[in-house]
Write an enzyme that holds these catalytic residues in place. Structure first.
Site, PDB file in Angstrom:
ATOM      1  N   GLU A  37      36.239  41.537  36.690  1.00 55.22           N
ATOM      2  CA  GLU A  37      37.166  41.692  35.564  1.00 55.22           C
ATOM      3  C   GLU A  37      38.095  40.483  35.518  1.00 55.22           C
ATOM      4  OE1 GLU A  37      41.335  44.046  34.714  1.00 55.22           O
ATOM      5  OE2 GLU A  37      40.024  44.696  36.334  1.00 55.22           O
ATOM      6  N   THR A  64      43.431  43.588  30.894  1.00 50.34           N
ATOM      7  CA  THR A  64      44.663  43.392  30.123  1.00 50.34           C
ATOM      8  C   THR A  64      44.370  43.248  28.628  1.00 50.34           C
ATOM      9  OG1 THR A  64      45.402  42.134  32.071  1.00 50.34           O
ATOM     10  CG2 THR A  64      46.943  42.338  30.258  1.00 50.34           C
ATOM     11  N   LYS A 124      41.238  54.544  33.742  1.00 46.52           N
ATOM     12  CA  LYS A 124      41.925  53.757  34.766  1.00 46.52           C
ATOM     13  C   LYS A 124      43.260  54.423  35.107  1.00 46.52           C
ATOM     14  CE  LYS A 124      44.053  49.165  35.264  1.00 46.52           C
ATOM     15  NZ  LYS A 124      44.112  47.793  34.700  1.00 46.52           N
TER      16      LYS A 124
END
Length: 204
Positions: A37, A64, A124
Site C-alpha cells: 500500500e 490515504t 480497516k
C-alpha cells in the site's frame, strides 16, 4: 478478498523520498510480502504504484484515499485496492464506480457497522494501538463476528499472532518492516529480512 486472505499482511509505505519508498517496497517483496500500500501522501505515489504494478510478485494499491477523484487515479496507475483512514461514503461510492477494492477506516463499533452497511467487504480499524490492540478486536468481534477487520497502526512482530487469534482477517504494518533507520541508510537487506520474519510469523 481471496488474495488478501492468502496474503494477509498489508505493507503501508509512507516516505518523503520516493526512491527510498520504491526500493523499500521492492526489498519487502524480496522478503515475501506481496500486498503493498503506497500512501498518496508519499511524493510521486502514483508513479511508484505504476512501477510496482509491473512486478508480478506485487499486489499494489494506495492508502490515504480522501477525495472522490483518488480511486480513479489509483486504478489508472495500476493499483488494485485502496485504503483510507476514514469512512467517507462519497469516496466509497467513487471506488465502487472505479472498480477498486476499498477498505475504509473506522475507530468505533458504530463506524465499523456503518462501513459494512455501505458495502465494505473488509473494514480497516485505525489506529488499533491506541484503541486497545487485540483486546479491542476481541471485544468488537463478539457482537460483530461477520465483519472482516483489518487493523493498522499498532501491529508488531511480537503481537502479530495475537491479532490473528483475536479474529482479524488481515493486518496492516508499516515502520515495523520499513524501519526508518534502515530506510535512511538504504539497508534494504535488513528490510527484506524483516519482511521475511513477518511472513514466517503468520499462523499456519
Amino acid at each position: 478478498m481471496e488474495e488478501l486472505r492468502q496474503n494477509p499482511i498489508v505493507l503501508c509505505i509512507r516516505n518523503e523520498d520516493p526512491d527510498r519508498a520504491l526500493e523499500g517496497a521492492r526489498a519487502a517483496l524480496d522478503g515475501g510480502l506481496r500486498v503493498i500500500e503506497v500512501t498518496l501522501t508519499t511524493p510521486n505515489a502514483l508513479a511508484i504504484i505504476a512501477k510496482l504494478s509491473q512486478d508480478p510478485r506485487a499486489i499494489v494499491g494506495a492508502g490515504t484515499l480522501l477525495s472522490e477523484e483518488d480511486p480513479q487515479k489509483v486504478v489508472e496507475a495500476g493499483g488494485r485496492f485502496g485504503l483510507s483512514p476514514v469512512c467517507d461514503p462519497k469516496v466509497m461510492e467513487s471506488a465502487k464506480k472505479a472498480g477498486l477494492f476499498f477498505a475504509p477506516g473506522t475507530s468505533t463499533p458504530s463506524e465499523i457497522v456503518r462501513a459494512h452497511q455501505l458495502g465494505a467487504e473488509v473494514v480497516k480499524v485505525f489506529p488499533i494501538g491506541p484503541l486497545g490492540g487485540p483486546n479491542f478486536i476481541r471485544a468488537v468481534r463478539g457482537p460483530l463476528p461477520h465483519i472482516p477487520l483489518l487493523p493498522t497502526n499498532g501491529v508488531s512482530l511480537e503481537n502479530l499472532s495475537e491479532y490473528f487469534e483475536a479474529g482479524v482477517f488481515a493486518v496492516g504494518v508499516g515502520r515495523e518492516v520499513l524501519e526508518p533507520e534502515a530506510l535512511k541508510a538504504r539497508d534494504y537487506k535488513q528490510i527484506s529480512e524483516r519482511a521475511a520474519q513477518f511472513v514466517a510469523a503468520l499462523p499456519k
